[in-house]
Design an enzyme around this catalytic site. Sequence first.
Site, PDB file in Angstrom:
ATOM      1  N   GLU A   1      18.135 -16.288   3.452  1.00 11.37           N
ATOM      2  CA  GLU A   1      17.558 -16.655   4.745  1.00 11.37           C
ATOM      3  C   GLU A   1      16.114 -17.014   4.456  1.00 11.37           C
ATOM      4  O   GLU A   1      15.296 -16.136   4.193  1.00 11.37           O
ATOM      5  CB  GLU A   1      17.622 -15.468   5.720  1.00 11.37           C
ATOM      6  CG  GLU A   1      19.014 -14.892   5.946  1.00 11.37           C
ATOM      7  CD  GLU A   1      19.905 -15.777   6.785  1.00 11.37           C
ATOM      8  OE1 GLU A   1      19.385 -16.708   7.419  1.00 11.37           O
ATOM      9  OE2 GLU A   1      21.127 -15.536   6.797  1.00 11.37           O
TER      10      GLU A   1
ATOM     11  N   CYS B   1      11.542 -15.630  12.077  1.00 10.79           N
ATOM     12  CA  CYS B   1      12.119 -16.761  11.348  1.00 10.79           C
ATOM     13  C   CYS B   1      12.796 -17.736  12.302  1.00 10.79           C
ATOM     14  O   CYS B   1      12.968 -18.900  11.990  1.00 10.79           O
ATOM     15  CB  CYS B   1      13.119 -16.237  10.335  1.00 10.79           C
ATOM     16  SG  CYS B   1      14.235 -15.036  11.062  1.00 10.79           S
TER      17      CYS B   1
HETATM   18  P1  NAP Z   1       8.195 -13.668   0.210  1.00  5.97           P
HETATM   19  O1  NAP Z   1       6.864 -13.665  -0.427  1.00  5.97           O
HETATM   20  O2  NAP Z   1       9.241 -14.552  -0.332  1.00  5.97           O
HETATM   21  O3  NAP Z   1       8.675 -12.135   0.242  1.00  5.97           O
HETATM   22  C1  NAP Z   1       9.934 -11.768   0.690  1.00  5.97           C
HETATM   23  C2  NAP Z   1      10.444 -10.597  -0.139  1.00  5.97           C
HETATM   24  O4  NAP Z   1      10.616 -11.008  -1.503  1.00  5.97           O
HETATM   25  C3  NAP Z   1       9.478  -9.416  -0.192  1.00  5.97           C
HETATM   26  O5  NAP Z   1      10.224  -8.219  -0.202  1.00  5.97           O
HETATM   27  C4  NAP Z   1       8.765  -9.621  -1.512  1.00  5.97           C
HETATM   28  O6  NAP Z   1       8.234  -8.428  -2.039  1.00  5.97           O
HETATM   29  C5  NAP Z   1       9.895 -10.118  -2.361  1.00  5.97           C
HETATM   30  N1  NAP Z   1       9.492 -10.870  -3.543  1.00  5.97           N
HETATM   31  C6  NAP Z   1       8.367 -11.597  -3.727  1.00  5.97           C
HETATM   32  N2  NAP Z   1       8.393 -12.169  -4.957  1.00  5.97           N
HETATM   33  C7  NAP Z   1       9.548 -11.782  -5.553  1.00  5.97           C
HETATM   34  C8  NAP Z   1      10.145 -12.042  -6.830  1.00  5.97           C
HETATM   35  N3  NAP Z   1       9.549 -12.811  -7.722  1.00  5.97           N
HETATM   36  N4  NAP Z   1      11.333 -11.479  -7.097  1.00  5.97           N
HETATM   37  C9  NAP Z   1      11.969 -10.690  -6.197  1.00  5.97           C
HETATM   38  N5  NAP Z   1      11.443 -10.419  -4.983  1.00  5.97           N
HETATM   39  C10 NAP Z   1      10.252 -10.962  -4.654  1.00  5.97           C
HETATM   40  O7  NAP Z   1       8.124 -14.036   1.724  1.00  5.97           O
HETATM   41  P2  NAP Z   1       6.931 -13.762   2.736  1.00  5.97           P
HETATM   42  O8  NAP Z   1       5.970 -14.883   2.577  1.00  5.97           O
HETATM   43  O9  NAP Z   1       6.463 -12.386   2.644  1.00  5.97           O
HETATM   44  O10 NAP Z   1       7.761 -13.930   4.083  1.00  5.97           O
HETATM   45  C11 NAP Z   1       7.530 -14.945   4.995  1.00  5.97           C
HETATM   46  C12 NAP Z   1       8.593 -15.993   4.891  1.00  5.97           C
HETATM   47  O11 NAP Z   1       9.870 -15.423   5.118  1.00  5.97           O
HETATM   48  C13 NAP Z   1       8.424 -17.060   5.939  1.00  5.97           C
HETATM   49  O12 NAP Z   1       8.431 -18.299   5.288  1.00  5.97           O
HETATM   50  C14 NAP Z   1       9.651 -16.930   6.826  1.00  5.97           C
HETATM   51  O13 NAP Z   1      10.149 -18.156   7.285  1.00  5.97           O
HETATM   52  C15 NAP Z   1      10.635 -16.270   5.956  1.00  5.97           C
HETATM   53  N6  NAP Z   1      11.538 -15.461   6.760  1.00  5.97           N
HETATM   54  C16 NAP Z   1      12.807 -15.889   6.969  1.00  5.97           C
HETATM   55  C17 NAP Z   1      13.685 -15.149   7.734  1.00  5.97           C
HETATM   56  C18 NAP Z   1      15.104 -15.590   7.976  1.00  5.97           C
HETATM   57  O14 NAP Z   1      15.914 -14.792   8.471  1.00  5.97           O
HETATM   58  N7  NAP Z   1      15.460 -16.813   7.668  1.00  5.97           N
HETATM   59  C19 NAP Z   1      13.246 -13.955   8.281  1.00  5.97           C
HETATM   60  C20 NAP Z   1      11.946 -13.552   8.060  1.00  5.97           C
HETATM   61  C21 NAP Z   1      11.102 -14.309   7.286  1.00  5.97           C
HETATM   62  P3  NAP Z   1       6.672  -8.081  -1.811  1.00  5.97           P
HETATM   63  O15 NAP Z   1       6.471  -7.943  -0.360  1.00  5.97           O
HETATM   64  O16 NAP Z   1       6.509  -6.806  -2.539  1.00  5.97           O
HETATM   65  O17 NAP Z   1       5.918  -9.236  -2.414  1.00  5.97           O
END
Ligand code: NAP
Length: 517
Positions: free
Chosen positions: A257, A296
């Site tokens: 997602e 999201c």
């Molecule tokens: P993100 O940086 O991708 O983080 C999401 C998760 O992935 C966190 O638990 C993060 O841990 C972890 N993570 C980061 N780097 C990783 C790696 N290399 N390997 C494994 N896990 C890793 O996303 P964000 O920027 O915090 O979140 C915002 C985004 O999420 C927005 O773009 C939004 O559109 C999207 N979103 C989508 C939905 C949906 O249902 N489609 C829902 C909510 C949000 P850490 O926090 O420890 O870095």
Amino acid sequence: MTELLSNYLGGRWQAGSGVGTALFDPVLGNELVRVDATGLDLAAGFAFAREQGGAALRALNYRQRGELLVAVAKVLQANRDAYYDISTANSGTVKADTGIDVDGAIYTLSTYAKLAAGLPEGHFLPDGEAQSLAKDGSFATRHIRVPVDGLALFINAFNFPSWGLWEKAAPALLSGVPVVVKPATATAWLTQRMVKDVVDAGVLPAGALSIVCGSSAGLMDALAPQDVLSFTGSADTAALLRSHPAVAQYSVRVNIEADSINSAVLLPDAAPGTPAFDLFVKELAREMTQKAGQKCTAIRRAFVPAASFDAVAQAVGARLAKTVVGNPRNESVRMGSLVSRAQLGSIREGIATLRGAAQVLHDGSSAALVDADPAVACCVGPTLFGLATPDAVLANAVVHEVEVFGPVATLLPYANVAQAVAQVARGQGSLVASLYGDDAPLLAHTALQLAPLHGRVHVVSPACATTHTGHGNAMPQSMHGGPGRAGGGAELGGLRALDFYHRRVAIQGAPEVLGAL
Ligand code: NAP
């Protein structure tokens, strides 16, 4: 030093060996707790979940596992007040927004518990009738679905620390698959507390639920081919995970997602003064401000007939102007804060990008904050952008491509419905689109036009004015997920969610063997 939250892995609480990463109150700026996963033996913990948790869950039948969900929901309900406090402190949410996360989770668990009543008292799900493979009927094939023989790893986003866990865990546990959750660091406290309460209550078998807080390092390496991974977060991290050897070489099943430039479309019959017009205005303003736009599913692009553009801009602007922003502890505040300084920076950057591409119709950037210090609090008022003409919408790329994950949307005029549908498609696949009007055939026709590009099409007409569940609400009965840029995932949708946690297998044999399964 603040408290270092423990991880629960291998059936025991384990503190990381590092100093930890601090979690903050995004309104007051103070440090709350710390998380750390340094030095955990992930391979051993994952093996425990698979072997102990998986075996214990699968020893139960579907209905018995439904009872586990009832028990989990009761534990969460009993500790609900503490979750509201943690959410206020760590996510900066007003009560109504906390409700979407916390009560939404309890509702989702309860919904899956009820759905369990319709499932077999056995250990697999039937999938169609047996079909004969021999002329004399002595040999046949029968398809069934069995729970995957591994664990489910959830890597979650910061915006729904409660619902994000339980909307995934409910179908996983019901399927008989143990869960390991890694919440986003910024808001991990609520997830950790909920897991702690459920573990302390002893309502799940050992190994059925584990949590790793802090760095994600090593999590993907600990996956085995029979595991599944459900990720919610950014498209960039999603791309990294898809190319990890566990996925690329060992076919670990993945649900993603990712980000999504969701749309709302006001149809031409819904002119100013009609009930459908008012429903559109209300929904757009609500979607922009609910959870400070950190959903999201939130509306990012709002398409309106060119003739209604000014009236919509005015009506939505009037609603946004009334949005009281600031400290969620103050009862007058309607919109709390973003979750972190990092998010505030990212939203300001996104607003600057849109400023270069569109005009500002409502500027919330200078809105006064209630009970919050602008130098500290991660609060930002809502901003509505717009493009003046349909031709400008056709010529613009930025508004269709840039997701600003905060209280921000863009109003886009269209010349005709076909053009609106074509412009929605420039989001390259989204979680949800909503339609507003009072012409049932036109609404249905347009919904079908939008269907291939979306996981959900939410149609609002005066007939369901007070009962529709909201553009951005992911109901457990309806699918959540979207094609293309949205990640290509599928969650919820009632019992359809169990597909991800099962494998389909064909059993071939004599009819008496198939009948004895
Ligand atoms: P993100 O940086 O991708 O983080 C999401 C998760 O992935 C966190 O638990 C993060 O841990 C972890 N993570 C980061 N780097 C990783 C790696 N290399 N390997 C494994 N896990 C890793 O996303 P964000 O920027 O915090 O979140 C915002 C985004 O999420 C927005 O773009 C939004 O559109 C999207 N979103 C989508 C939905 C949906 O249902 N489609 C829902 C909510 C949000 P850490 O926090 O420890 O870095």
